[in-house]
Design a protein around this motif. Structure first.
Motif, PDB file in Angstrom:
ATOM      1  N   TYR A   1      -1.381  -3.592 -10.216  1.00 43.27           N
ATOM      2  CA  TYR A   1      -1.852  -2.440  -9.464  1.00 43.27           C
ATOM      3  C   TYR A   1      -3.371  -2.440  -9.349  1.00 43.27           C
ATOM      4  O   TYR A   1      -4.077  -3.026 -10.174  1.00 43.27           O
TER       5      TYR A   1
ATOM      6  N   THR B   1       3.520  -3.066   3.643  1.00 44.71           N
ATOM      7  CA  THR B   1       2.769  -4.264   3.329  1.00 44.71           C
ATOM      8  C   THR B   1       1.424  -4.201   4.038  1.00 44.71           C
ATOM      9  O   THR B   1       1.239  -3.443   4.990  1.00 44.71           O
ATOM     10  N   HIS B   2       0.479  -5.003   3.589  1.00 49.50           N
ATOM     11  CA  HIS B   2      -0.837  -4.998   4.216  1.00 49.50           C
ATOM     12  C   HIS B   2      -0.818  -5.698   5.567  1.00 49.50           C
ATOM     13  O   HIS B   2      -1.829  -5.684   6.278  1.00 49.50           O
TER      14      HIS B   2
ATOM     15  N   ASP C   1       0.661   5.308   0.650  1.00 46.18           N
ATOM     16  CA  ASP C   1      -0.227   6.324   1.215  1.00 46.18           C
ATOM     17  C   ASP C   1       0.604   7.423   1.854  1.00 46.18           C
ATOM     18  O   ASP C   1       1.760   7.206   2.233  1.00 46.18           O
TER      19      ASP C   1
ATOM     20  N   ALA D   1       0.843  -1.197   0.000  1.00 51.82           N
ATOM     21  CA  ALA D   1       0.000   0.000   0.000  1.00 51.82           C
ATOM     22  C   ALA D   1       0.874   1.241   0.000  1.00 51.82           C
ATOM     23  O   ALA D   1       1.855   1.317   0.733  1.00 51.82           O
TER      24      ALA D   1
ATOM     25  N   THR E   1     -13.468   0.663  -8.782  1.00 49.27           N
ATOM     26  CA  THR E   1     -12.144   0.153  -8.457  1.00 49.27           C
ATOM     27  C   THR E   1     -11.846  -0.980  -9.427  1.00 49.27           C
ATOM     28  O   THR E   1     -12.576  -1.954  -9.480  1.00 49.27           O
TER      29      THR E   1
ATOM     30  N   THR F   1      -1.399  -0.949  -4.142  1.00 46.87           N
ATOM     31  CA  THR F   1      -2.662  -0.256  -3.916  1.00 46.87           C
ATOM     32  C   THR F   1      -2.371   1.175  -3.501  1.00 46.87           C
ATOM     33  O   THR F   1      -1.371   1.449  -2.842  1.00 46.87           O
ATOM     34  N   ALA F   2      -3.239   2.097  -3.898  1.00 46.66           N
ATOM     35  CA  ALA F   2      -3.080   3.511  -3.547  1.00 46.66           C
ATOM     36  C   ALA F   2      -4.434   4.188  -3.702  1.00 46.66           C
ATOM     37  O   ALA F   2      -5.370   3.618  -4.271  1.00 46.66           O
ATOM     38  N   ASN F   3      -4.537   5.419  -3.190  1.00 42.11           N
ATOM     39  CA  ASN F   3      -5.809   6.122  -3.316  1.00 42.11           C
ATOM     40  C   ASN F   3      -5.942   6.738  -4.701  1.00 42.11           C
ATOM     41  O   ASN F   3      -5.051   6.638  -5.547  1.00 42.11           O
TER      42      ASN F   3
END
Length: 225
Positions: free
Chosen positions: A184, A127-128, A105, A103, A219, A163-165
């Motif tokens: 991605y 990492t998640h 952010d 991720a 998404t 993952t990203a916003n």
């Protein structure tokens, strides 16, 4: 970590000072004064662990003063320190089984704003499972977008899912991740009307892609392959 100090007059190892400051922050210190107080209260055996050397006459380790720590932290290359910590975290943790999911952010450091300086903003990759891989400070006159690729340059992205916003749903980001062999997850909002409409009209039920519609946002998962 490069030591920017002049060789003359050095009394304490550079790495020991940085390690002590990091240990104090991990212990809850939130200011230079608090870091100095932590060092002053630390037992001799704790001061020896980062590499502080005992006085040859007394055999005792003199803790660094808060002023010394302040000067060291003011002189340190922040980006080099971030890279060193990220490399350390990546090396010491065994890779988790399965696909790597990372991720990206940003955040603003609470309490970092002053009358003459805006709040410090950071962007990080983790990492998640919660392991921070790397971070870097965002230019105060810019935003997260230009920092995306430099942040990830030192990480092996082969086969990873990023993952990203929504602000990172950028053509350049997608091209960069594809070139690095990554997958991605792109969040597409209506502020990209043409792209949003194209994605909405894709034959989702007949494809291997997946989509979730919520609050008019889409998404989409895209493989680099």
């Amino acid at each position: 970590m490069p030591d920017p100090r002049a060789r003359r007059g050095i009394r304490r190892p550079w790495a020991a000072l940085l390690t002590a400051a990091a240990a104090a922050v991990l212990a809850g210190a939130a200011s230079i004064t608090a870091i100095g107080e932590w060092a002053a209260d630390a037992p001799q055996r704790v001061l020896a662990l980062p590499g502080f050397r005992p006085d040859p006459l007394t055999g005792l380790i003199r803790p660094p003063h808060a002023t010394t720590i302040r000067l060291v932290l003011a002189a340190v290359d922040g980006e080099a320190l971030d890279r060193a910590i990220g490399d350390f975290l990546q090396d010491r943790k065994a890779p988790a089984p399965g696909r790597k999911v990372i991720a990206v952010d940003g955040t603003t450091l609470r309490g970092s704003r002053t009358t003459g300086r805006p709040a410090i903003a950071l962007i990080a990759a983790m990492t998640h499972s919660g392991q921070v891989l790397t971070q870097r400070q965002i230019d105060g006159k810019s935003n997260e977008i230009p920092a995306f690729a430099p942040l990830l340059d030192g990480i092996d992205l082969t086969g990873a899912v990023i993952t990203a916003n929504a602000q990172h749903t950028q053509h350049d980001h997608a091209t960069y991740l594809h070139r690095r062999g990554a997958h991605y997850l792109a969040v597409i909002k209506r502020n990209h009307p043409a792209l949003h409409e194209k994605v909405r009209r894709l034959p989702w039920r007949a494809s291997a892609w997946t989509t979730t519609n919520a609050d008019a946002d889409t998404t989409a998962t895209r493989s680099a392959a």
